[in-house]
Design a protein around this motif. Structure first.
Motif, short mmCIF file in Angstrom:
data_model
loop_
_atom_site.label_atom_id
_atom_site.label_comp_id
_atom_site.label_asym_id
_atom_site.label_seq_id
_atom_site.Cartn_x
_atom_site.Cartn_y
_atom_site.Cartn_z
N LYS A 169 0.82 -1.21 0.00
CA LYS A 169 0.00 0.00 0.00
C LYS A 169 0.86 1.27 0.00
O LYS A 169 0.47 2.29 -0.55
CB LYS A 169 -0.94 -0.02 1.21
N HIS A 170 2.01 1.22 0.68
CA HIS A 170 2.89 2.39 0.72
C HIS A 170 4.24 2.08 0.07
O HIS A 170 5.26 2.64 0.47
CB HIS A 170 3.10 2.82 2.18
N LYS A 171 4.20 1.19 -0.89
CA LYS A 171 5.44 0.72 -1.52
C LYS A 171 6.31 1.88 -2.01
O LYS A 171 7.51 1.92 -1.79
CB LYS A 171 5.06 -0.18 -2.69
N LEU A 177 2.92 -0.28 5.71
CA LEU A 177 1.62 0.29 6.10
C LEU A 177 1.86 1.52 6.95
O LEU A 177 2.93 1.68 7.55
CB LEU A 177 0.83 -0.73 6.93
N CYS A 178 0.84 2.39 7.01
CA CYS A 178 0.93 3.50 7.95
C CYS A 178 0.10 3.15 9.19
O CYS A 178 -0.63 2.16 9.19
CB CYS A 178 0.44 4.81 7.31
N ASP A 179 0.21 3.96 10.23
CA ASP A 179 -0.52 3.65 11.48
C ASP A 179 -1.84 4.41 11.56
O ASP A 179 -2.51 4.36 12.58
CB ASP A 179 0.36 3.96 12.70
N THR A 181 -5.73 5.92 9.91
CA THR A 181 -6.98 5.32 9.47
C THR A 181 -6.90 4.90 8.00
O THR A 181 -7.69 4.09 7.55
CB THR A 181 -8.14 6.31 9.64
N HIS A 182 -5.95 5.44 7.28
CA HIS A 182 -5.75 5.04 5.88
C HIS A 182 -5.45 3.54 5.77
O HIS A 182 -5.92 2.89 4.85
CB HIS A 182 -4.59 5.87 5.31
N CYS A 183 -4.70 3.00 6.72
CA CYS A 183 -4.42 1.56 6.75
C CYS A 183 -5.25 0.96 7.90
O CYS A 183 -6.45 0.90 7.78
CB CYS A 183 -2.93 1.29 6.87
N GLN A 184 -4.63 0.53 8.99
CA GLN A 184 -5.46 0.10 10.12
C GLN A 184 -4.87 0.63 11.43
O GLN A 184 -3.67 0.81 11.56
CB GLN A 184 -5.69 -1.41 10.15
ZN LIG Z 1 -1.72 3.85 5.04
#
Ligand SMILES: [Zn+2]
Ligand SMILES: [Zn+2]
Length: 403
Positions: A169-171, A177-179, A181-184
């Motif tokens: 997702k953030h390749k 991943l981010c921390d 709400t965009h990820c989880q």
């Molecule tokens: Zn994210």
């Protein structure tokens, strides 16, 4: 290059999708400039391009972005300025506290390692953490403490399925991943509840796939109100496993029922924006609505307005409600909390209390899915498409509604 830094870089940019480690950008919604870091457990080293510095427990280190570099200081002296530094745990049970100073934000604690570097004109803070520890922290953030083990196991599969399905997702930014709400939701080491971690480890590597062997969109919500929703009725995208099921388990719980009042004037004004000519309504009883099961539309005159549009406009807890008009007031009698798609957390908790195992809970809310170990999923399985992005953003939004 120092061997430890090299290992970290290999992990961060590894093409091996299913590594035991995962990299998470911390405080990703903030543009960090200055942080304080403090080891609170274990044994840490600060690794720079010039060598290693052993950190003491409770030692406070100050990191500040200066141009493209990081100025590193402790209480007594300036330790140096580097393009990148890493804080690397040596014991396997290492915990470090990170306190954003500029901008100010509450401190959080993290397991394992953190790398810092300047990019996008901000101090990047990348937690390289054991995958299962990360899953456990996500489950804690999304489910709260003191739940049944089987419920935590079900939530572990959901969090793991999301994480492993979105490793890219953030390749382009160099982490998984981010921390936010965009990820989880990931708030680090909260209580690091032992029972949650044990539930996560008991299901280590297990993920949920559909009949095409793709990771499922493991949507969940707080309370469905008695019937879950079809995904196409909420997001327009149909998924064969996200279909409405009756749920008798959540109807007596905290978020099962709610009621709000709206003025008839506001109700009419909204209907008019949807093209309903409310002047044709001769009897206010025509506004009344009592659905059987979970409704998709509110019928009025010859029109049908999607229930989700009322939820958005009036900020309702769910799109599952009946309507009663009395004395110029519209009473909305609602059921459940959240979008209603996929697993109902309060229903799942009740099932766990009644002795249901996590696989039975998963199979109740997600139809026709399979639970497999990640080693059985082909590395090409991660799926990224527009629909999934859209669903995820709504799912996470709802996941914020804490129980
Ligand atoms: Zn994210
Ligand atoms: Zn439910």
């Amino acid at each position: 290059m120092n061997r430890t830094i090299l290992i970290i870089l290999v992990f961060l940019f590894s093409t091996n999708s299913y590594s035991q480690k995962i990299s998470i950008s911390l405080f990703n919604d903030l543009s960090l400039n200055t942080v304080l870091i403090t080891p609170t457990a274990g044994n840490y080293k600060l690794i720079t391009a010039k060598g290693e510095i052993r950190l003491l427990t409770d030692q406070i280190i100050y990191l500040s972005k200066v141009g493209d570099s990081i100025l590193v200081r402790d209480a007594n002296s300036n330790l140096g300025t580097w393009a990148r530094i890493s804080i690397v745990g040596q014991s396997g049970e290492d915990v470090i506290r990170v306190k954003p100073i500029l901008p100010s934000f509450p401190a959080r604690k993290y397991n394992d390692n953190i790398s810092f570097y300047v990019e996008f004109n901000r101090l990047m803070t990348i937690n390289l953490i054991d995958r299962e520890k990360y899953i456990s922290c996500v489950v804690e953030a999304e489910s709260g403490p003191n739940r049944e083990d089987e419920f935590y196991k079900a939530q572990s599969l959901i969090a793991r399925t999301f994480a492993l399905g979105h490793l890219e997702k953030h390749k382009g930014e160099g982490f998984n991943l981010c921390d936010g709400t965009h990820c989880q939701a990931y708030k680090g080491f909260i209580g690091f509840d032992k029972s949650i971690y044990e539930a996560t480890l008991a299901t280590e590597g297990e993920v949920i796939i559909d009949t095409s062997k793709q990771f499922i969109t493991a949507a969940f919500h707080s309370n469905c109100g008695g019937f879950t929703a079809n995904s196409q009725d909420v997001w327009l995208t149909s998924k064969p496993y996200l279909v409405s099921v009756e749920d008798k388990y959540c109807t007596g719980t905290r978020n099962a029922n709610w009621e709000v009042a709206i003025t008839l004037k506001n109700w009419k004004a909204f209907l008019q924006t949807k093209g309903v000519d409310t002047t044709l309504i001769t009897d206010i009883k025509q506004f009344n609505f009592k659905p059987v099961g979970r409704p998709v539309y509110y019928p009025i005159l010859n029109q049908k307005i999607p229930m989700i549009q009322f939820r958005t406009h009036f900020s309702l807890r769910s799109a599952f409600f009946s309507v009663q008009v009395r004395k110029g007031e519209v009473r909305i009698i609602g059921h459940g909390y959240g979008h209603g798609v996929g697993l109902c957390q309060e229903g799942a908790m009740q099932m766990a209390l009644k002795g249901w195992k996590y696989d039975k809970i998963i199979n109740y809310y997600y139809k026709g899915v399979k639970i497999v170990n990640i080693t059985e999923v082909a590395p090409s399985s991660p799926i990224i498409d527009g629909d999934i992005e859209k669903i995820d953003s709504i799912k996470i939004d709802s996941a914020k509604t804490k129980l």
